[in-house]
Design a protein around this motif. Structure first.
Motif, mmCIF file in Angstrom:
data_model
loop_
_atom_site.group_PDB
_atom_site.id
_atom_site.type_symbol
_atom_site.label_atom_id
_atom_site.label_comp_id
_atom_site.label_asym_id
_atom_site.label_seq_id
_atom_site.Cartn_x
_atom_site.Cartn_y
_atom_site.Cartn_z
ATOM 1 N N LEU A 76 -3.882 2.950 1.190
ATOM 2 C CA LEU A 76 -2.529 2.931 1.759
ATOM 3 C C LEU A 76 -1.493 3.322 0.717
ATOM 4 N N LYS A 77 -1.699 2.913 -0.525
ATOM 5 C CA LYS A 77 -0.748 3.306 -1.582
ATOM 6 C C LYS A 77 -0.769 4.818 -1.790
ATOM 7 N N VAL A 78 -1.964 5.403 -1.789
ATOM 8 C CA VAL A 78 -2.062 6.858 -1.978
ATOM 9 C C VAL A 78 -1.440 7.596 -0.787
ATOM 10 N N LEU A 79 -1.783 7.161 0.423
ATOM 11 C CA LEU A 79 -1.292 7.860 1.626
ATOM 12 C C LEU A 79 0.215 7.695 1.797
ATOM 13 N N ALA A 80 0.746 6.541 1.390
ATOM 14 C CA ALA A 80 2.179 6.291 1.568
ATOM 15 C C ALA A 80 3.020 7.048 0.542
ATOM 16 N N ARG A 81 2.361 7.522 -0.516
ATOM 17 C CA ARG A 81 3.117 8.174 -1.590
ATOM 18 C C ARG A 81 3.799 9.448 -1.093
ATOM 19 N N ASN A 82 3.079 10.213 -0.266
ATOM 20 C CA ASN A 82 3.673 11.422 0.324
ATOM 21 C C ASN A 82 3.703 11.251 1.832
ATOM 22 N N ASN A 83 4.531 10.321 2.283
ATOM 23 C CA ASN A 83 4.416 9.881 3.666
ATOM 24 C C ASN A 83 5.512 10.435 4.570
ATOM 25 N N ARG A 84 6.007 11.628 4.267
ATOM 26 C CA ARG A 84 7.066 12.190 5.110
ATOM 27 C C ARG A 84 6.557 12.400 6.538
ATOM 28 N N ASN A 85 5.331 12.906 6.666
ATOM 29 C CA ASN A 85 4.782 13.218 7.987
ATOM 30 C C ASN A 85 3.886 12.131 8.566
ATOM 31 N N GLY A 86 3.511 11.173 7.707
ATOM 32 C CA GLY A 86 2.636 10.112 8.184
ATOM 33 C C GLY A 86 1.165 10.417 7.995
ATOM 34 N N PHE A 87 0.334 9.471 8.425
ATOM 35 C CA PHE A 87 -1.103 9.615 8.196
ATOM 36 C C PHE A 87 -1.888 8.919 9.286
ATOM 37 N N TYR A 88 -3.171 9.284 9.355
ATOM 38 C CA TYR A 88 -4.169 8.537 10.122
ATOM 39 C C TYR A 88 -5.207 8.041 9.121
ATOM 40 N N LEU A 89 -5.415 6.737 9.101
ATOM 41 C CA LEU A 89 -6.372 6.131 8.172
ATOM 42 C C LEU A 89 -7.402 5.346 8.964
ATOM 43 N N MET A 90 -8.690 5.669 8.736
ATOM 44 C CA MET A 90 -9.793 4.913 9.330
ATOM 45 C C MET A 90 -10.424 4.052 8.237
ATOM 46 N N ILE A 91 -10.528 2.762 8.506
ATOM 47 C CA ILE A 91 -11.128 1.817 7.551
ATOM 48 C C ILE A 91 -12.309 1.147 8.247
ATOM 49 N N GLU A 92 -13.489 1.338 7.702
ATOM 50 C CA GLU A 92 -14.685 0.809 8.359
ATOM 51 C C GLU A 92 -15.336 -0.343 7.601
ATOM 52 N N GLY A 93 -15.587 -1.434 8.317
ATOM 53 C CA GLY A 93 -16.484 -2.483 7.831
ATOM 54 C C GLY A 93 -17.875 -2.157 8.342
ATOM 55 N N ALA A 94 -18.635 -1.411 7.540
ATOM 56 C CA ALA A 94 -19.855 -0.778 8.042
ATOM 57 C C ALA A 94 -21.034 -1.733 8.163
ATOM 58 N N SER A 95 -21.098 -2.688 7.264
ATOM 59 C CA SER A 95 -22.326 -3.491 7.203
ATOM 60 C C SER A 95 -22.283 -4.735 8.073
ATOM 61 N N ILE A 96 -21.186 -4.926 8.839
ATOM 62 C CA ILE A 96 -21.277 -5.897 9.935
ATOM 63 C C ILE A 96 -22.457 -5.460 10.799
#
Ligand SMILES: [Zn+2]
Length: 657
Positions: A439-459
């Motif tokens: 989120l820190k990296v994506l928010a750094r250049n956040n003029r247009n916004g982002f889509y971020l997928m975060i997976e808890g895979a090993s559930i």
């Protein structure tokens, strides 16, 4: 003109058929056995099968079997009766490399053709008819019709700029409940606290089935959420086809690609799995075989201009390390698992239609170097991740394949376990730490916004292994990442946060608690049910996880989709083997138990399963989905996983009142 497979038999058809029969008694007509996108015009009142957002791109394709001795010489697609004029290079007739059987199981006739028009889109909301016409070498024509829908957007209020989709792989209702019982505790019938995902104001139930089964795997389970269309099991970002090539299937534009092309948004992918795994790949990569690791990770980089990929974090370094000898067995000594056989080269019409990179079979590629040359900072453990302060593009690879699970990472941090050392990666970050960094990296250049997928895979992965304590702690770790995303959305109110699952795994159920005061609990006689279960109590320490899960009267889990296992009702010191680890065949990893049926054989009791194989399986049960932030109110009721894509489209493009 001969109409085939039409819903209504017309007089024209009967007349033409009669004439054909008179002209040539042995006459067979060319047959169109598949038209893509798939539609269901034969089912009255059924929901439209293929739906797209306005201007979302997808491929048109048909499989045409000519008469014996003939071949297909030309074709055209028409939408709403208007013949399409394709852009140069975006069409193709393919007659080689086809499956030996067609989708209906019949043998593929000689000269069968797969005809494609790549990268089509339609901006006009509403139902559309699609017709393909093919001409064979003797001039005979065949047509087939279907339909698709463009789902309109209503301009009506504030839009969301950022979307965070947290995907708890395999996380059904029981997984959420078990994590809440363990980490928050219950007393006198009431939970003593709430998971972060419990505090989301809107929750619905999601139907998860894939195009070809009530029970999905993770590839369509994820892709259906982020391109709005059903896919076959094991396939991601594509419709099924009749060719052998697993990278040439008809594509559907992903949310990431659509929002990057239309709105300039960035893509972030964070997972505890190997980054080639189905869930992360089904946000950015198009293939009908989720196992094609080399090509999948190559496409992340090669097609970054399509997806806007800015952050990629997880396990999977084995796919990024050059394999100069392309060994198939034994494992390359450096851990590389790059292979020409799992790599990709795209046909020219996909390259032309999508602006995609052509790809290359290059097992010797140094993909980490290619990422860094493309401007990505590379981090390999928690310390270097924390130190990468000012990167605006980030690649993090924290293990050879799937990362170690929270249970083992936390016990390492506490000095109680060396399991992560046995895998060679002693300093792996937790999912919430990765999420915070992303989120820190994506928010750094956040003029247009982002889509971020975060997976808890090993559930999912630990539920497959019926390793109860590992998947419950994995769910706790996932919820800590949910909290990170929720805090971001609280500070940035133009953000939508969704917590979802691709499917339920293992038929997990909280069946009660241990009856005995102290372990061991060697039989089903120790399962305390109903009021005898009381309220299990775990001590949660400063790092947010239980001091131990082996407490007297501990919560017990049963599995409705189980394979055989030996059960002790206690935690397992060692994880069960993960066949995707490159050094699984040699010590120390080879010393870990190989399957639930070979684990605790000496001190457990056998619970026989009802599914074949070594692991518990996915189920078709609906899964809960919770939403927070801008547009969250749309996520109530019972809906299909593909509906989520169109809700997101409305919230991002049209806004919410
Ligand atoms: Zn899954």
């Amino acid at each position: 003109m001969i109409h085939r497979n039409n819903r209504h038999t017309s007089l024209t058809f009967l007349f033409a058929a009669a004439l054909s029969a008179l002209a040539s008694p042995s006459y067979a007509a060319p047959v169109i056995s598949r038209l893509t996108p798939p539609s269901n015009p034969l089912v009255d009142g059924a929901a439209t099968l293929a739906r797209f957002l306005p201007s979302q791109r997808f491929d048109l394709q048909a499989t045409v079997a000519p008469d014996a001795g003939a071949n297909i010489v030309s074709f055209s697609f028409a939408v709403d009766g208007m013949t399409l004029n394709p852009t140069v290079g975006t069409t193709a007739i393919v007659t080689s490399g086809l499956n030996s059987r067609l989708s209906d199981g019949s043998a593929t006739p000689a000269n069968t053709a797969v005809v494609s028009l790549r990268g089509y889109s339609n901006a006009k909301a509403g139902m559309h008819s699609l017709t393909v016409t093919a001409v064979q070498s003797d001039g005979q024509r065949v047509t087939r019709s279907g339909n698709f829908e463009v789902v309109g957007i209503t301009k009506q209020g504030k839009v969301a700029k950022n979307i965070i989709l947290l995907l708890g792989d395999g996380m059904g209702a029981a997984h959420r409940t078990a994590a809440r019982i363990m980490v928050k505790g219950y007393a006198q019938g009431k939970a003593q606290g709430r998971l972060a995902m419990d505090t989301f104001p809107y929750t619905g139930m999601v139907m998860t089935s894939s195009l070809n089964s009530i029970v999905t795997d993770s590839a369509p389970g994820m892709a259906n959420y982020v391109n709005g269309n059903k896919a076959n099991n094991n396939e991601e970002g594509v419709f099924p086809d009749d060719t052998v090539d697993t990278f040439d299937n008809p594509r559907i534009e992903y949310l990431s690609e659509y929002l990057h092309r239309l709105k300039g948004k960035s893509l972030g992918i964070v997972t505890t799995a190997d980054v080639f795994d189905a869930t992360p790949a089904a946000n950015a990569v198009h293939t009908s075989n989720r196992g094609n690791g080399t090509g999948i990770v190559d496409q992340y980089l090669d097609d970054r201009s399509l997806t806007g990929l800015k952050v990629l974090m997880g396990g999977g370094r084995k796919w990024f390390i050059p394999n100069s000898s392309d060994k198939t067995s034994p494992q390359a000594l450096n851990g590389s698992q790059r292979r020409a056989s799992t790599d990709y080269v795209l046909p020219a019409d996909i390259v032309a239609g999508w602006g995609a990179a052509p790809g290359a079979k290059d097992p010797g590629r140094d993909l980490i170097a290619d990422f860094t040359n493309a401007g990505y900072a590379y981090v390999s453990d928690r310390a270097s991740m924390d130190a990468a302060g000012t990167a605006d593009k980030l690649l993090g690879l924290f293990s050879y394949s799937n990362m170690n699970v929270a249970f083992d990472k936390i016990n390492k941090r506490r000095g109680n376990s060396t399991i992560v050392d046995e895998f060679g990666f002693p300093d792996q970050p937790m999912l919430d730490e990765m999420a915070d960094k992303a989120l820190k990296v994506l928010a750094r250049n956040n003029r247009n916004g982002f889509y971020l997928m975060i997976e808890g895979a090993s559930i999912d992965k630990q539920a497959h292994l019926m390793d109860t304590d590992r998947w419950i702690e994995e769910t706790i770790e996932f919820d800590r990442a949910v909290k990170v995303a929720q805090d971001f959305a609280t500070a940035h109110p133009d953000t939508l946060v969704i917590v979802a699952a691709d499917h339920e795994c293992a038929g997990a159920a909280i069946i009660g608690a241990a009856a005995a005061v102290m372990p061991p609990y060697p039989s089903t006689a120790t399962v305390a049910t109903y009021e005898a279960a009381r309220f299990p109590h775990y001590t949660i320490v400063g790092d947010g996880y239980p001091q131990t899960t082996d407490v007297p009267g501990r919560m017990l889990i049963g599995y409705g989709a189980n394979a055989d296992r030996y059960e002790t009702w206690l935690s397992n010191d060692q994880p069960t083997q993960d066949s995707q680890q490159p050094f699984i065949g040699t010590p120390p990893l080879s010393a870990h138990p190989r399957s639930p049926a070979l684990r605790n054989v000496s001190n457990g009791f056998l619970i026989t399963g009802q599914v074949p194989g070594q692991q518990a399986v996915h189920t078709a049960s609906d899964v809960p989905l919770s939403a927070f932030g801008r547009g969250a109110s749309l996520f109530t009721g019972v809906f299909d996983n593909t509906d989520v894509f169109f809700k997101i489209g409305q919230i991002v493009l049209g806004g919410v009142k």
